[in-house]
Write an enzyme that holds these catalytic residues in place. Structure first.
Site, PDB file in Angstrom:
ATOM      1  CG  HIS A  43      -2.135  -0.931   0.935  1.00  0.00           C
ATOM      2  ND1 HIS A  43      -3.440  -0.527   1.059  1.00  0.00           N
ATOM      3  CD2 HIS A  43      -2.191  -2.231   0.545  1.00  0.00           C
ATOM      4  CE1 HIS A  43      -4.251  -1.522   0.772  1.00  0.00           C
ATOM      5  NE2 HIS A  43      -3.507  -2.581   0.466  1.00  0.00           N
ATOM      6  CG  HIS A  68      -5.012 -11.450  -2.840  1.00  0.00           C
ATOM      7  ND1 HIS A  68      -6.085 -11.200  -3.675  1.00  0.00           N
ATOM      8  CD2 HIS A  68      -4.655 -10.245  -2.325  1.00  0.00           C
ATOM      9  CE1 HIS A  68      -6.356  -9.905  -3.667  1.00  0.00           C
ATOM     10  NE2 HIS A  68      -5.494  -9.306  -2.858  1.00  0.00           N
TER      11      HIS A  68
END
Length: 724
Positions: free
Chosen positions: A98, A266
């Protein structure tokens, strides 16, 4: 009551005067130019000593010890913020992702290169929920190593170590990111006035992702890339696939890199949505002082462990969320999936008839198994035929997947660092990667004086020499350290054909300079810059000042094979205030475009001012127009632009089309000069006029020349990381 007393209950400070944004100049006058963008990263905000050099401090860093401490941190669960399954690998992968994932190719802004995740608005974006906890977990390590490692480097290194701890062989890591010390509040993240507002306002047509406003990449305010629940929160994997493709392309990723990043991102960690956001405290920027910079803390239940709320989606993607494996592929392609709701009410996909042994265990109690989940973006990898084909290739060759992810992760986390010359540390890969815009080292041992003499005698005009050098260098962006004169890519596609570079004039100049460079044994990149310097020195001499423009040889000439032409398209200028050119009409004013470009070039307001005035005097306007050439001695590096702009003997009036202006003599009424908006703003705007008046003073003609030469040299050398 004496003069120092205040009435009981009355505060001596104007309420809201220190924090209320409605008191700002731009709130009272919304059309005023906002110069804050040119004051970003002001040295006055930097707490470090003036002689502090981060690159020198890095030489003292015990990298092995730092990495060992980070590996240990991955397993050091804290009571105040317990690790999922006793491991922080998911947490720190997300912090790094992020931090880096806000990068966008269009203007190079965002990304992990400055540690800006510590400040608003990024520290309080909805998509960054609980990254504040990751940074707080890193604080003991930052405290220990102090000035020898920046927050920007530490956050990305923590993500790298997280993947290594999980079992991935990473591609490498480079130190070299320097911290900023206040928010980049003037970066444009969208025009929405609320978090996660429907994305329609960002698109000409929300069903056509290519119509998203530039320079944006994320689909909604407060998101890093796409909405995990689907377009505007409505699940539809194929529609989401289209948004994923456009968004990642705007982050400089192709389809294979996008699929690898989605799958690898993920493979570890989980989503958190076992509760409701209503039970959380405000975000870090809005939280009161007792939260000490932390946000989103549980106010009703614990808000940690299995009760954590982040995206609202709840569950892990794989059966082993702390290990690097092929579990994401096994899960996504091994089961059918159906749409469900999380405990927080978010849309998520869950497997049909899953085997118990494929279910991940609870983050706190290993005796409990939980259903895995997929987001709409995950499902897009299965539904979209292009992404599906890529995934099948990964499934057939797990080693290829790991290598592709490792390279894409390295690109994601290093994309805004610029060329390899800025990379520091023992784990820097030796391979030249095309997205790093490689440039070979150029010759340094040649007769510079002789080459300058031949350039001066070449028949090229002062304007041609200065304009070509400027066009070569003006592409530099401090946001991601791309562009600039090094590499002489102005002679390659696509730059040689850009309208702003006046292709016909450019080819004429290059045809003269190329043989001179070859004869001298110099690079063309050096020769282009030298030609500009010759022009500036000639103009200064005409004004009575014998001054040498600083020059350091060694620029190299890149080739087509070293150039990712498509990725250079966003660097094409659409306006250039210095050359008084505007490609088209835009929603924002020419003067706003000027400030945006100046900030990307890392110019201050003073440097911007002196460069515009000097370029007008040297006759470098695009197409040879005379707008803003407020002088009868063009080709002279004198302050006439400012002298005549500030002279009340003249008056200014718009021409009927309102795009140009006339400057008339007040007595005779004769039109003396013409101007554009970016010319007249230096007299109309109070800040720019203050600078203009400095250079218009009778005693500052020499200062004008000195300041112009310094600003010119800064632009010419902005990309010389090879001589840092």
């Amino acid at each position: 009551m004496d003069g120092n007393d205040t009435p009981a209950g009355k505060c001596p400070v104007m309420h809201g005067g220190l924090t209320n944004l409605s008191s700002t100049v731009t709130d009272w006058w919304p059309n005023a130019l906002n110069f804050d963008i040119l004051h970003q990263h002001d040295v006055m905000t930097n707490p470090m000593d003036v002689d502090y050099d981060y690159r020198e401090e890095l030489k003292k860093l015990d990298v092995a010890a730092l990495k060992a401490d980070l590996h240990a941190l991955m397993e050091e669960t804290q009571e105040w913020w317990p690790a999922d399954w006793g491991s922080y690998v998911g947490m720190f992968a997300r912090v790094a992702w992020h931090a880096a994932g806000s990068y966008r190719l269009a203007d190079g802004r965002g990304g992990a290169g400055t540690g800006n995740q510590r400040f608003a608005p990024l520290n309080s974006w909805p998509d960054n929920v609980n990254t504040d906890k990751g940074r707080r977990l890193l604080w003991p390590i930052k405290k220990k190593y102090g000035n020898k490692v920046s927050w920007a480097d530490l956050m990305i290194l923590a993500g790298n170590i997280a993947y290594e701890h999980a079992g991935l062989k990473t591609f490498g890591f480079a130190f070299g990111r320097e911290d900023i010390w206040h928010p980049e509040k003037d970066t444009y993240w969208g025009n929405e006035k609320e978090w996660l507002a429907p994305s329609d306002s960002r698109y000409g047509d929300v069903n056509d992702p290519s119509t998203m406003d530039n320079p944006l990449a994320a689909v909604q305010m407060g998101l890093i890339y796409v909405n995990p629940e689907g377009v505007n929160g409505q699940p539809d994997p194929q529609r989401t696939a289209h948004q994923v493709r456009e968004t990642f392309a705007r982050m400089a990723m192709n389809d294979e890199e996008t699929a690898a990043l989605t799958a690898g991102g993920h493979t570890i960690g989980k989503c958190h949505g076992n509760g409701t956001a209503d039970n959380l405290s405000p975000d870090p920027e809005a939280a009161d002082v007792e939260y000490q910079g932390l946000g989103w803390m549980g106010k009703v239940n614990r808000g940690i462990g299995r009760d954590t709320v982040v995206s609202g989606i709840e569950g892990a993607w794989t059966a082993n969320p702390t290990k690097w494996d092929m579990g994401w592929f096994d899960m996504l392609f091994g089961y059918e999936w159906e749409l469900k709701k999380s405990p927080a009410g978010a849309n998520q996909w869950e497997p049909v008839d899953i085997k118990e042994e494929d279910m991940p265990v609870d983050v706190e109690d290993p005796s409990i198994r939980r259903k895995p989940i997929m987001t709409d973006a995950d499902m897009a990898m299965k539904v979209d035929p292009i992404y599906n084909e890529i995934c099948q290739k990964f499934i057939a060759d797990p080693e290829y997947f790991s290598e592709t992810f490792a390279r894409a992760w390295f690109k994601l986390t290093h994309r805004d660092m610029g060329p390899r010359a800025r990379y520091i540390g023992p784990d820097v890969p030796q391979e030249d990667l095309i997205w790093q815009d490689p440039v070979p080292a150029g010759p340094v041992h040649y007769d510079i004086g002789n080459l300058k003499a031949k350039i001066a005698a070449s028949g090229l005009s002062l304007s041609e020499m200065v304009s070509t050098a400027w066009d070569s260098a003006r592409t530099y962006r401090g946001s991601d350290m791309r562009g600039g004169a090094n590499g002489a890519r102005i002679r390659l596609a696509p730059q040689k054909d850009w309208e702003g570079n006046e292709p016909e004039r450019l080819q004429k100049v290059l045809s003269v300079l190329e043989p001179l460079a070859a004869e001298a044994g110099a690079s063309l990149a050096d020769t282009i810059v030298l030609a500009g310097n010759v022009g500036v020195e000639k103009a200064a001499k005409a004004a009575g000042y014998d001054i040498a423009v600083p020059f350091t040889p060694g620029r190299g000439d890149a080739t087509d094979e070293m150039t990712d032409a498509e990725s250079f398209e966003p660097l094409e200028p659409i306006a250039d205030a210095m050359r008084n050119w505007l490609k088209d009409d835009y929603a924002v004013s020419p003067e706003e475009l000027m400030l945006d470009r100046a900030q990307l070039m890392t110019l201050t307001a003073r440097e911007l001012t002196v460069l515009v005035g000097g370029m007008r005097m040297m006759g470098t306007n695009h197409g040879g127009t005379k707008h803003g050439v407020f002088t009868d001695r063009e080709g002279t590096l004198a302050p006439d632009f400012f002298v005549n702009l500030t002279d009340m003997a003249y008056k200014w009036e718009p021409v009927e089309d309102e795009k140009t202006y006339q400057i008339r003599d007040r007595k005779s009424g004769d039109v003396k000069w013409t101007a554009s908006r970016v010319d007249l703003v230096f007299g109309s705007n109070s800040i720019l006029r203050a600078y203009s008046e400095v250079y218009a003073q009778d005693d500052n003609a020499g200062k004008f020349v000195k300041d112009f030469v310094a600003a010119w040299a800064k632009v010419m050398n902005a990309d010389r990381f090879d001589v840092v």
